[in-house]
Design an enzyme around this catalytic site. Structure first.
Site, PDB file in Angstrom:
ATOM      1  N   HIS A 172       0.852  -1.209   0.000  1.00 24.82           N
ATOM      2  CA  HIS A 172       0.000   0.000   0.000  1.00 24.82           C
ATOM      3  C   HIS A 172       0.893   1.267   0.000  1.00 24.82           C
ATOM      4  CE1 HIS A 172      -2.928   2.886   1.533  1.00 24.82           C
ATOM      5  NE2 HIS A 172      -3.826   1.985   1.843  1.00 24.82           N
ATOM      6  N   GLU A 275      -1.159   1.424  -5.157  1.00 27.59           N
ATOM      7  CA  GLU A 275      -1.000   0.187  -4.395  1.00 27.59           C
ATOM      8  C   GLU A 275      -0.959  -1.026  -5.326  1.00 27.59           C
ATOM      9  OE1 GLU A 275      -4.070   0.354  -1.339  1.00 27.59           O
ATOM     10  OE2 GLU A 275      -4.061   2.521  -1.533  1.00 27.59           O
TER      11      GLU A 275
HETATM   12  C1  BG6 Z   1      -6.942   2.451   0.699  1.00 28.52           C
HETATM   13  C2  BG6 Z   1      -8.402   2.092   0.617  1.00 28.52           C
HETATM   14  O1  BG6 Z   1      -6.206   1.419   0.170  1.00 28.52           O
HETATM   15  O2  BG6 Z   1      -6.587   2.628   2.066  1.00 28.52           O
HETATM   16  C3  BG6 Z   1      -9.216   3.218   1.251  1.00 28.52           C
HETATM   17  O3  BG6 Z   1      -8.777   1.887  -0.739  1.00 28.52           O
HETATM   18  C4  BG6 Z   1      -8.751   3.451   2.682  1.00 28.52           C
HETATM   19  O4  BG6 Z   1     -10.594   2.880   1.216  1.00 28.52           O
HETATM   20  C5  BG6 Z   1      -7.254   3.699   2.675  1.00 28.52           C
HETATM   21  O5  BG6 Z   1      -9.435   4.581   3.202  1.00 28.52           O
HETATM   22  C6  BG6 Z   1      -6.658   3.902   4.065  1.00 28.52           C
HETATM   23  O6  BG6 Z   1      -6.976   2.839   4.912  1.00 28.52           O
HETATM   24  P1  BG6 Z   1      -6.486   2.869   6.400  1.00 28.52           P
HETATM   25  O7  BG6 Z   1      -7.044   1.631   7.055  1.00 28.52           O
HETATM   26  O8  BG6 Z   1      -4.992   2.843   6.370  1.00 28.52           O
HETATM   27  O9  BG6 Z   1      -7.020   4.135   7.009  1.00 28.52           O
END
Ligand code: BG6
Length: 303
Positions: A172, A275
């Site tokens: 990510h 990602e």
């Molecule tokens: C992204 C998702 O990968 O991560 C989003 O597609 C999400 O929907 C974002 O808001 C952040 O997620 P987190 O759990 O790290 O706040």
């Protein structure tokens, strides 16, 4: 005291004089620091989380929020969270941690190897009682990060059990940009995507992506490399990949940024997530003994 001893031991086993050292990083979390001729980098045992990659003669490539939590029960906001074994919320358990347990688990160092000017740091987790609380599979996962003229991230999962299992995975990555409003994301023209901020409707990308509002999209069936063109920083970040067929593009924009406690209200123009994933219908299935490796290869060039 205990941690100081552990860090001393880790340095004795894995340190490389002048090039790799293990230290107590933000929040006292254990961090591997790499300083080679080709790049500097940082990776935490917490989540096997890469938080910095700075090729020689270049600025930092990854974004980390100034408001990030730095403790062992919360994910780090920025860098490269490893999402595994599910992405987003777990479909059959609303109480399970968002994006899986890997990013809030303490990984262990497996090896640190210098090859030419690059250094590869490998960390692993194996299934145990804590992971089985959320997911019954027997597995071993390794995250290998190579800090060199390219940043190469490889997530390998092995089925160590007697039954097949399915999982989702994402590297990510949060990238630092000069101004999101002038960024163009190229490489996904003609690709179908699920628009998570428009009731998960499926749409088709037409041309390059300009980010003009909250953006949260899962691009489907694409193995393509993506270019992030950033005129404000005069650079292009290219994210190529192997064994990944989904790509998520995310920027929280103004309201969502304000709603996230671990993200600065005014940081949204400085980042974009691209990602490298296998998620949704593109989950991975492993039979006993089988392994799967997904790779992201990041390069920076002048624009
Ligand atoms: C992204 C998702 O990968 O991560 C989003 O597609 C999400 O929907 C974002 O808001 C952040 O997620 P987190 O759990 O790290 O706040």
């Amino acid at each position: 005291m205990k941690q100081a001893l552990e860090i001393k031991e880790l340095n004795q086993r894995f340190g490389i004089p002048e090039i790799v050292k293990i230290v107590a990083g933000h929040g006292g979390l254990t961090r591997v620091e790499v300083t080679s001729r080709s790049a500097q980098g940082e990776m935490y045992l917490h989540g096997a989380h890469v938080t910095s990659w700075k090729p020689s003669n270049a600025e930092e490539v990854l974004f980390v929020s100034s408001q990030s939590h730095w403790n062992d029960s919360r994910p780090i906001r920025g860098g490269v969270p490893v999402c595994f074994p599910w992405f987003s919320s777990k479909s059959d358990d609303v109480n399970a941690p968002m994006h899986g347990f890997a990013r809030t688990t303490a990984w262990q160092l497996e090896s640190i190897v210098q090859t030419g000017d690059a250094v590869t740091v490998s960390m692993f987790i194996e299934s145990n009682e804590a992971t089985k609380k959320w997911w019954p599979a027997d597995f071993r996962a390794v995250h290998r990060a190579t800090f060199g003229p390219e940043l190469i991230l490889e997530l390998e999962v092995v089925n160590t059990g007697k039954t097949s299992f399915q999982f989702e995975e994402a590297l990510h990555s949060y990238f630092q940009v000069g101004n999101i409003e002038t960024v163009l994301v190229k490489g996904l023209n003609g690709v179908d995507y699920i628009d998570k901020i428009d009731e998960k409707r499926t749409k088709t990308q037409n041309g390059e992506i300009a980010i003009v509002s909250e953006t949260d999209r899962v691009y489907l069936n694409t193995a393509a490399a993506v270019d992030v063109q950033d005129p404000a920083l005069h650079r292009q970040i290219t994210i190529a990949k192997e064994n990944s067929v989904s790509t998520v593009v995310w920027n929280p924009w103004i309201q969502k940024a304000k709603a996230m406690p671990d993200f600065g209200d005014t940081e949204w123009p400085q980042m974009i997530c691209i990602e490298t994933c296998n998620i949704g219908d593109s989950f991975v299935e492993l039979t006993p003994g089988q392994r799967h490796q997904m790779k992201a290869i990041v390069r920076v060039s002048k624009l």
